[in-house]
Design a protein around this motif. Structure first.
Motif, short mmCIF file in Angstrom:
data_model
loop_
_atom_site.label_atom_id
_atom_site.label_comp_id
_atom_site.label_asym_id
_atom_site.label_seq_id
_atom_site.Cartn_x
_atom_site.Cartn_y
_atom_site.Cartn_z
N ASP A 14 0.94 -1.36 -0.02
CA ASP A 14 0.00 -0.04 0.05
C ASP A 14 0.83 1.45 -0.18
O ASP A 14 0.51 2.26 -0.70
CB ASP A 14 -0.88 0.06 0.98
N LYS A 44 -7.09 7.18 0.68
CA LYS A 44 -7.51 6.00 0.08
C LYS A 44 -8.09 6.15 -1.22
O LYS A 44 -8.72 6.88 -1.57
CB LYS A 44 -8.33 5.24 1.14
N ARG A 47 -10.43 0.22 -4.69
CA ARG A 47 -9.40 -0.66 -5.27
C ARG A 47 -10.18 -1.42 -6.37
O ARG A 47 -9.62 -2.38 -6.98
CB ARG A 47 -8.94 -1.69 -4.35
N GLU A 73 -7.95 8.35 5.55
CA GLU A 73 -7.77 7.66 6.91
C GLU A 73 -7.14 8.78 7.75
O GLU A 73 -5.93 9.33 7.48
CB GLU A 73 -6.90 6.64 7.01
N THR A 81 -12.06 5.02 7.85
CA THR A 81 -11.78 5.77 6.37
C THR A 81 -13.13 6.73 6.42
O THR A 81 -14.28 6.26 6.53
CB THR A 81 -11.97 4.74 5.21
N ARG A 104 -13.37 0.24 7.23
CA ARG A 104 -11.71 0.68 7.59
C ARG A 104 -11.00 0.93 6.04
O ARG A 104 -10.11 1.63 5.97
CB ARG A 104 -10.87 -0.18 8.07
N ASP A 105 -11.82 0.37 5.00
CA ASP A 105 -11.27 0.82 3.51
C ASP A 105 -12.32 0.74 2.69
O ASP A 105 -13.38 0.59 3.02
CB ASP A 105 -10.42 -0.43 3.09
N TYR A 107 -14.03 -0.24 -1.21
CA TYR A 107 -13.75 -0.97 -2.26
C TYR A 107 -14.09 -0.42 -3.46
O TYR A 107 -13.38 -0.41 -4.56
CB TYR A 107 -14.70 -2.01 -1.73
N TRP A 126 -18.00 -0.21 1.20
CA TRP A 126 -16.73 -0.04 2.25
C TRP A 126 -16.63 -1.47 2.72
O TRP A 126 -17.20 -2.57 2.68
CB TRP A 126 -17.53 0.53 3.65
N SER A 130 -10.01 -5.82 5.06
CA SER A 130 -9.37 -5.60 3.74
C SER A 130 -9.41 -6.73 3.02
O SER A 130 -9.17 -7.78 3.43
CB SER A 130 -7.97 -5.00 4.11
#
Length: 417
Positions: A14, A44, A47, A73, A81, A104-105, A107, A126, A130
């Motif tokens: 990352d 962030k 992905r 973040e 996030t 927390r991430d 998508y 979200w 991960s």
């Protein structure tokens, strides 16, 4: 490790692919976020999906001016996030809203109008964990002063697609959910958006022996919208396709190839790891199924492509699949049982040979686009370019089975699973 824009020694992947900040006029957007998140932050990037940049520009309120969406973040709240909405007013960019994320991430991020008012809603997936196969979908709609409001509760899904399933000229939200300990069957759910409320229109069960719905495609044929959902099998070595459509008779969605008695979708299950595509270029989606073409090299699979007609699968074409090299090579129907195949591990060249004469009909070889020049490969024709490769085809010397130049030029189709 020292290349790119980040010159410190990175401790993770990352870090090595840190987001690139805006430059030029858009540098003010970064300043706006800097001023808002004074304690520091890390950008962030979604992905997956169409929007995979540090800052996404989109007119979220329908005023003909684009806002900027950023995910980050905060340094003073690690493991979370946030989503920031940044708007330009009087030549100055300013954070007008900050939304606490549901994971927390991030998508994926999408924009589509499912309310029919001409203004797109935001669809944010979200990740609590991960690289999880499940994501938390939250839907947001712009209101007063361009502020986003969350519509309903967030929903745990694997994937989704937006299409006009009911054929009422307004798009709906079709969700795909994996089976779980509390729900033995996977399922699809169809939602509409009415008066800022998500309304469940219908649902249908799906084969639960899958780990994800990897590719979703919508097709409208004869006034009916069908969604083709390619799913990866739980064994990691197979795929299947669920076909979902709106069933007027029962006012809900249906999955005609799912068998309620066995809990399986057998007709579209296959060992060939390739997704649906328009194999014969007739504008209709074809479903790949396995075909027994006798002994083949380990790298090659035979595929029988079928089109969905009145909820029956009808043969359209045959092909050879070389998944490692990301392509399929079409084989005319009259040839499929008359060929043998070889594969060169060094050059990656696949040769299709006449069983009777033992002579070459044609061969396919992928080469890197960056190094390809025609003079290096005499006798080969470049018929397809995709994913950084040129796919070269060579006509063989067999006189009994010979493809015409037009057929040869349309032999190869790249795939991207």
């Amino acid at each position: 490790m020292f290349s790119g824009c980040n010159f410190r020694i990175s401790s993770s992947i990352d870090d090595l692919i840190s987001p690139v900040s805006p430059f030029g006029d858009n540098a003010d957007i970064k300043k706006a976020l800097d001023n808002y998140a004074k304690g520091g932050y890390s950008l962030k990037i979604p992905r997956s999906g169409k929007y995979i940049t540090s800052y996404t520009f989109f007119d979220i309120d329908g005023d003909k001016e684009e806002e900027a969406i950023a995910f980050y973040e905060p340094s003073d709240n690690l493991g979370t996030t946030n989503m920031s909405v940044i708007k330009k007013t009087d030549d100055t960019w300013k954070v007008i809203q900050n939304i606490d994320g549901d994971g927390r991430d991030i998508y994926s991020l999408d924009f589509e109008d499912i309310s029919g008012d001409g203004v797109s809603e935001l669809f944010v997936c979200w990740d609590v964990i991960s690289n999880s196969s499940n994501h938390i979908l939250s839907v947001y709609k712009s209101g007063k002063e361009s502020k986003l409001g969350k519509i309903g509760e967030s929903i745990t899904i694997n994937n989704f697609i937006i299409a006009d399933m009911v054929n009422d000229k307004t798009k709906e939200l079709l969700l795909f959910e994996l089976g779980s300990a509390s729900a033995s069957s996977a399922k699809a759910e169809l939602y509409s958006l009415d008066k800022n409320k998500l309304e469940l229109l219908g649902e249908t069960r799906l084969d639960s022996h899958v780990t994800s719905y990897s590719v979703l495609k919508a097709e409208n044929t004869d006034g009916t919208t069908r969604v083709y959902a390619d799913a990866l099998g739980s064994d990691g070595e197979s795929m299947l396709t669920e076909i979902v459509y709106w069933w007027d008779k029962y006012d809900t969605i249906a999955s005609p190839y799912y068998d309620y008695s066995t809990g399986l979708t057998k007709e579209t299950a296959r060992s060939a790891m390739v997704s649906c595509l328009d194999i014969d270029s007739d504008g209709k989606i074809d479903v790949p199924t396995d075909y027994d073409a006798g002994k083949l090299p380990e790298q090659v699979r035979a595929v029988d492509w079928k089109v969905n007609k009145n909820m029956l699968l009808v043969h359209t074409a045959y092909s050879l699949l070389v998944q490692k090299d990301m392509y399929v090579a079409l084989i005319p129907d009259e040839m499929i049982d008359k060929i043998s195949v070889s594969y060169n591990l060094g050059t990656h060249e696949m040769s299709v040979i006449n069983k009777s004469t033992k002579k070459l009909i044609y061969s396919v070889m992928p080469v890197l686009k960056a190094t390809y020049t025609a003079d290096k490969y005499p006798g080969y024709r470049n018929v397809e370019e995709a994913s950084g490769y040129c796919y070269l085809v060579k006509q063989g010397n067999d006189s009994e089975i010979k493809l015409k130049d037009k057929e040869l030029s349309k032999t190869v189709k790249s795939i991207n699973n």
